[in-house]
Design a protein around this motif. Structure first.
Motif, mmCIF file in Angstrom:
data_model
loop_
_atom_site.group_PDB
_atom_site.id
_atom_site.type_symbol
_atom_site.label_atom_id
_atom_site.label_comp_id
_atom_site.label_asym_id
_atom_site.label_seq_id
_atom_site.Cartn_x
_atom_site.Cartn_y
_atom_site.Cartn_z
ATOM 1 N N ALA A 52 42.686 -0.925 28.742
ATOM 2 C CA ALA A 52 43.040 -0.095 27.792
ATOM 3 C C ALA A 52 42.079 1.123 27.757
ATOM 4 N N GLU A 53 40.734 0.868 28.045
ATOM 5 C CA GLU A 53 39.537 1.762 27.750
ATOM 6 C C GLU A 53 39.813 2.633 28.959
ATOM 7 N N ASN A 54 40.176 2.289 30.103
ATOM 8 C CA ASN A 54 40.129 3.239 31.324
ATOM 9 C C ASN A 54 41.373 3.984 30.908
ATOM 10 N N LEU A 55 42.460 3.810 30.371
ATOM 11 C CA LEU A 55 43.682 4.407 30.107
ATOM 12 C C LEU A 55 43.330 5.636 29.068
ATOM 13 N N GLN A 56 42.242 5.439 28.472
ATOM 14 C CA GLN A 56 41.914 6.515 27.030
ATOM 15 C C GLN A 56 41.015 7.393 27.756
ATOM 16 N N THR A 57 40.896 8.088 28.743
ATOM 17 C CA THR A 57 39.747 8.863 29.490
ATOM 18 C C THR A 57 39.980 10.337 28.892
ATOM 19 N N LEU A 58 38.938 10.847 29.062
ATOM 20 C CA LEU A 58 39.168 12.438 28.523
ATOM 21 C C LEU A 58 40.061 13.148 29.479
ATOM 22 N N GLU A 59 40.790 14.321 28.859
ATOM 23 C CA GLU A 59 41.449 15.060 29.521
ATOM 24 C C GLU A 59 40.758 15.888 30.629
ATOM 25 N N GLN A 60 39.807 16.429 30.304
ATOM 26 C CA GLN A 60 38.846 17.008 31.164
ATOM 27 C C GLN A 60 37.521 17.259 30.617
ATOM 28 N N LEU A 61 36.550 17.502 31.461
ATOM 29 C CA LEU A 61 35.309 18.048 31.294
ATOM 30 C C LEU A 61 35.064 19.582 31.136
ATOM 31 N N THR A 62 34.042 20.054 30.589
ATOM 32 C CA THR A 62 33.981 21.557 30.593
ATOM 33 C C THR A 62 33.206 21.624 31.925
ATOM 34 N N PRO A 63 33.223 22.830 32.600
ATOM 35 C CA PRO A 63 32.431 23.218 33.813
ATOM 36 C C PRO A 63 30.997 22.815 33.469
ATOM 37 N N SER A 64 30.280 23.286 32.231
ATOM 38 C CA SER A 64 29.160 22.823 31.949
ATOM 39 C C SER A 64 28.708 21.353 32.150
ATOM 40 N N GLU A 65 29.685 20.705 31.478
ATOM 41 C CA GLU A 65 29.554 19.293 31.365
ATOM 42 C C GLU A 65 29.382 18.750 33.061
ATOM 43 N N VAL A 66 30.347 19.052 33.875
ATOM 44 C CA VAL A 66 30.390 18.687 35.155
ATOM 45 C C VAL A 66 29.134 19.207 36.016
ATOM 46 N N SER A 67 28.463 20.265 35.612
ATOM 47 C CA SER A 67 27.315 20.675 36.146
ATOM 48 C C SER A 67 26.386 19.902 35.840
ATOM 49 N N ARG A 68 26.067 19.313 34.377
ATOM 50 C CA ARG A 68 25.075 18.491 34.133
ATOM 51 C C ARG A 68 25.268 17.203 34.781
ATOM 52 N N ILE A 69 26.415 16.695 35.033
ATOM 53 C CA ILE A 69 26.443 15.402 35.765
ATOM 54 C C ILE A 69 25.988 15.837 37.160
ATOM 55 N N ASP A 70 26.512 16.590 37.794
ATOM 56 C CA ASP A 70 26.265 16.909 39.343
ATOM 57 C C ASP A 70 24.835 17.039 39.281
ATOM 58 N N ALA A 71 24.134 17.522 38.443
ATOM 59 C CA ALA A 71 22.509 17.863 38.583
ATOM 60 C C ALA A 71 21.760 16.654 38.374
ATOM 61 N N SER A 72 22.373 15.618 37.825
ATOM 62 C CA SER A 72 21.431 14.459 37.292
ATOM 63 C C SER A 72 21.284 13.516 38.443
ATOM 64 N N ALA A 73 19.899 12.728 38.103
ATOM 65 C CA ALA A 73 19.591 11.837 38.969
ATOM 66 C C ALA A 73 20.318 10.720 38.959
ATOM 67 N N ALA A 74 20.185 10.098 40.201
ATOM 68 C CA ALA A 74 20.936 8.644 40.285
ATOM 69 C C ALA A 74 20.247 7.724 39.875
ATOM 70 N N PRO A 75 20.886 6.760 38.972
ATOM 71 C CA PRO A 75 20.372 5.663 38.049
ATOM 72 C C PRO A 75 19.962 4.506 39.058
ATOM 73 N N ASP A 76 18.992 3.865 38.840
ATOM 74 C CA ASP A 76 18.727 2.703 39.596
ATOM 75 C C ASP A 76 19.939 1.890 39.870
ATOM 76 N N GLY A 77 19.880 1.864 41.203
ATOM 77 C CA GLY A 77 20.974 0.465 41.662
ATOM 78 C C GLY A 77 22.348 1.532 41.951
ATOM 79 N N TRP A 78 22.519 2.698 41.878
ATOM 80 C CA TRP A 78 23.596 3.587 42.307
ATOM 81 C C TRP A 78 23.005 4.155 43.514
ATOM 82 N N TRP A 79 23.953 4.360 44.277
ATOM 83 C CA TRP A 79 23.592 5.262 45.585
ATOM 84 C C TRP A 79 22.816 6.483 45.269
ATOM 85 N N SER A 80 21.573 6.694 45.944
ATOM 86 C CA SER A 80 20.765 7.801 46.078
ATOM 87 C C SER A 80 20.311 8.139 47.607
#
Length: 127
Positions: free
Chosen positions: A84-112
């Motif tokens: 149910a949570e996965n079906l409640q996703t945002l319609e879209q992110l702003t370009p600024s939000e996408v850029s913030r995520i793209d520039a973020s460091a990989a958390p421990d345990g995720w591919w880096s």
């Protein structure tokens, strides 16, 4: 279909962009980390901050990010609450939000490229 999330290898990011330029829609799986990795590891990350600012879950932000990259997403879940949570996703992110995520460091345990690899990304180093 490829494993795809903000911290996938540079080769996967380049491939997704190239395929999108040719009109190919990639299906992204494990955008939420899969069974081996937890979105709980994202506390304090750009993804978590955007989720808090928007009043949505981290999962919602991760799925919206993959869609912003032109991907279809297939989140897996074994519980009705997560489905149910996965079906409640945002319609879209702003370009600024996408850029913030793209520039973020990989958390421990995720591919880096600087740390341990998540399964499925090894072959992406040289597509």
């Amino acid at each position: 279909q490829i494993q795809y999330h903000p911290w996938s290898s540079a080769a996967w990011h380049a491939a997704v962009a190239a395929w999108a330029g040719q009109g190919v829609v990639v299906t992204a799986y494990n955008s939420l980390g899969g069974a081996r990795f937890s979105t709980n590891d994202l506390a304090g990350s750009a993804v978590a901050r955007i989720a808090r600012e928007r009043g949505v879950s981290v999962n919602s932000v991760l799925l919206a990010w993959a869609r912003a990259k032109g991907c279809a997403v297939i989140p897996g879940s074994s519980t009705p609450a997560h489905i149910a949570e996965n079906l409640q996703t945002l319609e879209q992110l702003t370009p600024s939000e996408v850029s913030r995520i793209d520039a973020s460091a990989a958390p421990d345990g995720w591919w880096s490229p600087r740390g341990p690899n998540k399964y499925g990304d090894d072959e992406a180093r040289t597509p």
